[in-house]
Design a protein around this motif. Sequence first.
Motif, PDB file in Angstrom:
ATOM      1  N   ARG A  69       0.708  -1.213  -0.122  1.00 36.24           N
ATOM      2  CA  ARG A  69      -0.130   0.138   0.077  1.00 36.24           C
ATOM      3  C   ARG A  69       0.820   1.341  -0.022  1.00 36.24           C
ATOM      4  NH1 ARG A  69      -3.915  -0.001   4.691  1.00 36.24           N
ATOM      5  NH2 ARG A  69      -4.366   2.049   3.732  1.00 36.24           N
ATOM      6  N   THR A  70       2.166   1.272   0.298  1.00 37.20           N
ATOM      7  CA  THR A  70       2.947   2.269   0.368  1.00 37.20           C
ATOM      8  C   THR A  70       3.846   2.585  -1.137  1.00 37.20           C
ATOM      9  OG1 THR A  70       4.613   0.923   1.190  1.00 37.20           O
ATOM     10  CG2 THR A  70       3.607   2.148   2.903  1.00 37.20           C
ATOM     11  N   CYS A  71       3.411   1.476  -2.107  1.00 41.41           N
ATOM     12  CA  CYS A  71       4.023   1.763  -3.178  1.00 41.41           C
ATOM     13  C   CYS A  71       3.689   3.205  -3.897  1.00 41.41           C
ATOM     14  CB  CYS A  71       3.432   0.749  -4.183  1.00 41.41           C
ATOM     15  SG  CYS A  71       4.089   0.637  -6.040  1.00 41.41           S
ATOM     16  N   PHE A  72       4.774   3.699  -4.738  1.00 35.11           N
ATOM     17  CA  PHE A  72       4.515   5.052  -5.552  1.00 35.11           C
ATOM     18  C   PHE A  72       3.588   4.684  -6.701  1.00 35.11           C
ATOM     19  CE2 PHE A  72       8.775   6.871  -4.806  1.00 35.11           C
ATOM     20  CZ  PHE A  72       8.365   7.470  -3.742  1.00 35.11           C
ATOM     21  N   ILE A  73       2.535   5.711  -6.729  1.00 35.98           N
ATOM     22  CA  ILE A  73       1.712   5.541  -8.082  1.00 35.98           C
ATOM     23  C   ILE A  73       2.361   5.276  -9.178  1.00 35.98           C
ATOM     24  CG2 ILE A  73       0.022   6.894  -9.365  1.00 35.98           C
ATOM     25  CD1 ILE A  73      -0.899   8.384  -6.699  1.00 35.98           C
ATOM     26  N   SER A  82      -6.081   8.828 -12.746  1.00 36.67           N
ATOM     27  CA  SER A  82      -6.756   9.967 -12.182  1.00 36.67           C
ATOM     28  C   SER A  82      -6.031  10.755 -10.861  1.00 36.67           C
ATOM     29  CB  SER A  82      -8.327   9.606 -11.778  1.00 36.67           C
ATOM     30  OG  SER A  82      -8.862  10.532 -11.406  1.00 36.67           O
ATOM     31  N   ALA A  83      -5.664   9.944 -10.042  1.00 36.30           N
ATOM     32  CA  ALA A  83      -4.795  10.818  -8.931  1.00 36.30           C
ATOM     33  C   ALA A  83      -3.705  11.117  -9.361  1.00 36.30           C
ATOM     34  CB  ALA A  83      -4.457   9.546  -7.982  1.00 36.30           C
ATOM     35  N   LEU A  84      -2.703  10.808 -10.486  1.00 34.89           N
ATOM     36  CA  LEU A  84      -1.763  11.556 -11.012  1.00 34.89           C
ATOM     37  C   LEU A  84      -1.992  12.751 -11.441  1.00 34.89           C
ATOM     38  CD1 LEU A  84       0.721   8.754 -12.608  1.00 34.89           C
ATOM     39  CD2 LEU A  84       1.083  10.221 -10.536  1.00 34.89           C
ATOM     40  N   SER A  85      -3.160  12.908 -12.284  1.00 30.90           N
ATOM     41  CA  SER A  85      -3.612  14.013 -13.274  1.00 30.90           C
ATOM     42  C   SER A  85      -3.725  15.288 -12.216  1.00 30.90           C
ATOM     43  CB  SER A  85      -4.920  13.887 -13.880  1.00 30.90           C
ATOM     44  OG  SER A  85      -6.093  13.627 -13.017  1.00 30.90           O
ATOM     45  N   GLN A  86      -4.117  15.068 -10.818  1.00 28.90           N
ATOM     46  CA  GLN A  86      -4.268  16.206 -10.026  1.00 28.90           C
ATOM     47  C   GLN A  86      -3.018  16.708  -9.524  1.00 28.90           C
ATOM     48  OE1 GLN A  86      -6.900  14.723  -6.783  1.00 28.90           O
ATOM     49  NE2 GLN A  86      -7.713  13.417  -8.163  1.00 28.90           N
ATOM     50  N   LEU A  87      -2.003  15.986  -9.773  1.00 26.87           N
ATOM     51  CA  LEU A  87      -0.365  16.462  -9.445  1.00 26.87           C
ATOM     52  C   LEU A  87       0.255  17.062 -10.596  1.00 26.87           C
ATOM     53  CD1 LEU A  87       0.787  13.276  -7.259  1.00 26.87           C
ATOM     54  CD2 LEU A  87      -0.341  15.479  -6.497  1.00 26.87           C
ATOM     55  N   ILE A  88      -0.498  17.190 -11.695  1.00 24.15           N
ATOM     56  CA  ILE A  88      -0.020  17.803 -12.851  1.00 24.15           C
ATOM     57  C   ILE A  88      -0.072  19.156 -13.207  1.00 24.15           C
ATOM     58  CG2 ILE A  88       0.113  17.374 -15.610  1.00 24.15           C
ATOM     59  CD1 ILE A  88       1.428  15.104 -14.188  1.00 24.15           C
ATOM     60  N   ASP A  89       1.110  19.970 -13.198  1.00 27.28           N
ATOM     61  CA  ASP A  89       1.023  21.343 -13.620  1.00 27.28           C
ATOM     62  C   ASP A  89       0.362  21.385 -15.074  1.00 27.28           C
ATOM     63  OD1 ASP A  89       1.472  24.372 -13.496  1.00 27.28           O
ATOM     64  OD2 ASP A  89       3.350  23.739 -14.902  1.00 27.28           O
ATOM     65  N   PRO A  90      -0.740  22.096 -15.031  1.00 26.83           N
ATOM     66  CA  PRO A  90      -1.382  22.358 -16.451  1.00 26.83           C
ATOM     67  C   PRO A  90      -0.546  23.218 -17.889  1.00 26.83           C
ATOM     68  CG  PRO A  90      -2.559  23.879 -14.996  1.00 26.83           C
ATOM     69  CD  PRO A  90      -1.687  23.021 -14.167  1.00 26.83           C
ATOM     70  N   LEU A  91       0.333  24.116 -17.168  1.00 22.57           N
ATOM     71  CA  LEU A  91       1.035  24.854 -18.106  1.00 22.57           C
ATOM     72  C   LEU A  91       2.202  23.912 -18.711  1.00 22.57           C
ATOM     73  CD1 LEU A  91       1.608  27.426 -19.450  1.00 22.57           C
ATOM     74  CD2 LEU A  91       3.388  28.049 -17.827  1.00 22.57           C
ATOM     75  N   THR A  92       3.062  23.469 -17.906  1.00 20.89           N
ATOM     76  CA  THR A  92       4.220  22.602 -18.066  1.00 20.89           C
ATOM     77  C   THR A  92       4.064  21.322 -18.511  1.00 20.89           C
ATOM     78  OG1 THR A  92       5.251  22.381 -16.086  1.00 20.89           O
ATOM     79  CG2 THR A  92       5.858  24.453 -16.995  1.00 20.89           C
ATOM     80  N   GLY A  93       3.014  20.610 -17.702  1.00 24.67           N
ATOM     81  CA  GLY A  93       2.861  19.311 -17.817  1.00 24.67           C
ATOM     82  C   GLY A  93       3.796  18.205 -16.723  1.00 24.67           C
ATOM     83  N   LEU A  94       4.410  19.066 -16.207  1.00 22.44           N
ATOM     84  CA  LEU A  94       5.343  18.592 -14.961  1.00 22.44           C
ATOM     85  C   LEU A  94       4.637  18.076 -13.897  1.00 22.44           C
ATOM     86  CD1 LEU A  94       8.494  20.698 -15.154  1.00 22.44           C
ATOM     87  CD2 LEU A  94       8.151  18.618 -16.510  1.00 22.44           C
ATOM     88  N   TYR A  95       5.142  17.295 -12.942  1.00 20.13           N
ATOM     89  CA  TYR A  95       4.344  17.033 -11.613  1.00 20.13           C
ATOM     90  C   TYR A  95       4.538  18.465 -10.823  1.00 20.13           C
ATOM     91  CZ  TYR A  95       4.023  12.275 -12.563  1.00 20.13           C
ATOM     92  OH  TYR A  95       3.720  11.288 -13.169  1.00 20.13           O
ATOM     93  N   GLN A 132       4.379  20.325  -6.864  1.00 20.76           N
ATOM     94  CA  GLN A 132       5.114  20.294  -5.397  1.00 20.76           C
ATOM     95  C   GLN A 132       4.732  18.801  -4.725  1.00 20.76           C
ATOM     96  OE1 GLN A 132       5.330  23.016  -2.334  1.00 20.76           O
ATOM     97  NE2 GLN A 132       5.119  24.913  -3.741  1.00 20.76           N
ATOM     98  N   ALA A 133       3.622  18.478  -4.628  1.00 17.84           N
ATOM     99  CA  ALA A 133       3.150  17.258  -3.984  1.00 17.84           C
ATOM    100  C   ALA A 133       4.009  16.109  -4.484  1.00 17.84           C
ATOM    101  CB  ALA A 133       1.739  17.099  -3.885  1.00 17.84           C
ATOM    102  N   TYR A 134       3.969  15.973  -5.509  1.00 22.04           N
ATOM    103  CA  TYR A 134       4.677  14.645  -6.172  1.00 22.04           C
ATOM    104  C   TYR A 134       6.281  14.687  -5.549  1.00 22.04           C
ATOM    105  CZ  TYR A 134       7.618  12.346  -9.765  1.00 22.04           C
ATOM    106  OH  TYR A 134       8.494  11.922 -10.354  1.00 22.04           O
ATOM    107  N   ILE A 135       6.972  15.801  -5.613  1.00 26.82           N
ATOM    108  CA  ILE A 135       8.480  15.968  -5.294  1.00 26.82           C
ATOM    109  C   ILE A 135       8.531  15.580  -3.714  1.00 26.82           C
ATOM    110  CG2 ILE A 135       9.275  18.143  -4.743  1.00 26.82           C
ATOM    111  CD1 ILE A 135      10.844  15.866  -7.182  1.00 26.82           C
ATOM    112  N   HIS A 136       7.717  15.968  -3.067  1.00 30.52           N
ATOM    113  CA  HIS A 136       7.656  15.776  -1.552  1.00 30.52           C
ATOM    114  C   HIS A 136       7.367  14.133  -1.197  1.00 30.52           C
ATOM    115  CE1 HIS A 136       8.053  19.933   0.575  1.00 30.52           C
ATOM    116  NE2 HIS A 136       7.465  20.162  -0.593  1.00 30.52           N
ATOM    117  N   ALA A 137       6.435  13.674  -2.001  1.00 32.68           N
ATOM    118  CA  ALA A 137       6.278  12.145  -1.816  1.00 32.68           C
ATOM    119  C   ALA A 137       7.375  11.509  -2.063  1.00 32.68           C
ATOM    120  CB  ALA A 137       4.887  11.871  -2.572  1.00 32.68           C
ATOM    121  N   VAL A 138       8.001  11.783  -3.229  1.00 32.73           N
ATOM    122  CA  VAL A 138       9.292  11.138  -3.626  1.00 32.73           C
ATOM    123  C   VAL A 138      10.354  11.089  -2.599  1.00 32.73           C
ATOM    124  CG1 VAL A 138      11.087  11.207  -5.401  1.00 32.73           C
ATOM    125  CG2 VAL A 138       8.834  11.230  -6.225  1.00 32.73           C
ATOM    126  N   ALA A 139      10.676  12.302  -2.092  1.00 28.14           N
ATOM    127  CA  ALA A 139      11.828  12.513  -1.235  1.00 28.14           C
ATOM    128  C   ALA A 139      11.406  11.817   0.060  1.00 28.14           C
ATOM    129  CB  ALA A 139      11.828  14.094  -0.785  1.00 28.14           C
TER     130      ALA A 139
END
Length: 270
Positions: free
Chosen positions: A68-72, A106-119, A121-128
């Motif tokens: 359950r702790t696996c990255f999306i 669907s969950a990932l789409s909420q972490l996408i910046d609409p302008l650049t298509g990059l993830y 803040q929340a994404y990089i915090h989860a990774v770290a």
Amino acid sequence: MNVSVMTISSDKSLAYVAERMNEHRVGSFLVIDHGITVGIITSLDVRSAHPNRIVADAMSTELITVPRTCFIWDAIQLMDTHRIERLVVKDGSEVCGMVTREALKSALSQLIDPLTGLYRQAYIHAVAEHFIENKQAFQVLFIDLDRFGDINKQYGHPVGDDLLVYYARRLKETLEETDYLCRYAGDEFVVVSLRDEERALLLAENLSEEIRIGHIKVSASVGVFLGSKDREKLFSLSFREMITRASLFCTEIKKRCSPDSANRKTVFEI
């Protein structure tokens, strides 16, 4: 994740399974015999076999699971590898739910910046936080475009947006599989990297070099937090503190560098 996992026994007919899938509006069942999970059957399995066959004839006995702790994004990659549309989620040895590709995207789409298509803040915090929890050393690069406010004033915000899109694409093309990127805020980007110190610093130097986008020159200041240099320090700090330190180095770099030396910047490290 859907925590309500539907189950069925392997001796049921596929016609019965199809009826239950329609009734409950689900696309799969875990197959359990005598309290033991023996496989999974999906709507595709049902459609691909004769309705008079039983579950045991059509189910997959290779049960692909994730903690359950696996990255999306790791879960999606696992689905791609096995060419499946759903994964069983476990908490230790116990099944605690099931997740579909559609739900993950669907969950990932909420972490996408609409302008650049990059993830975002929340994404990089989860990774770290994942790397910190697993005691895996990493480096943090804080990238801040130089004089971006002046570019917006001189050429207008639409041009500034175009530059951000182009620069984001350049970042993605420059990075590797072990680099994790996000648009942190405005004209700031953050990379969490599993590269060693030397390669992380080379990356920072590369990203700080001046480039030309159309007729506009663009450069960046890059502050680096070297987590692998002092593992004790790395795991005693929060990721917020690491970001703060790397961003302060960016500020220091900007103070020390004149416009004429923008592509000759020193990368400061902790």
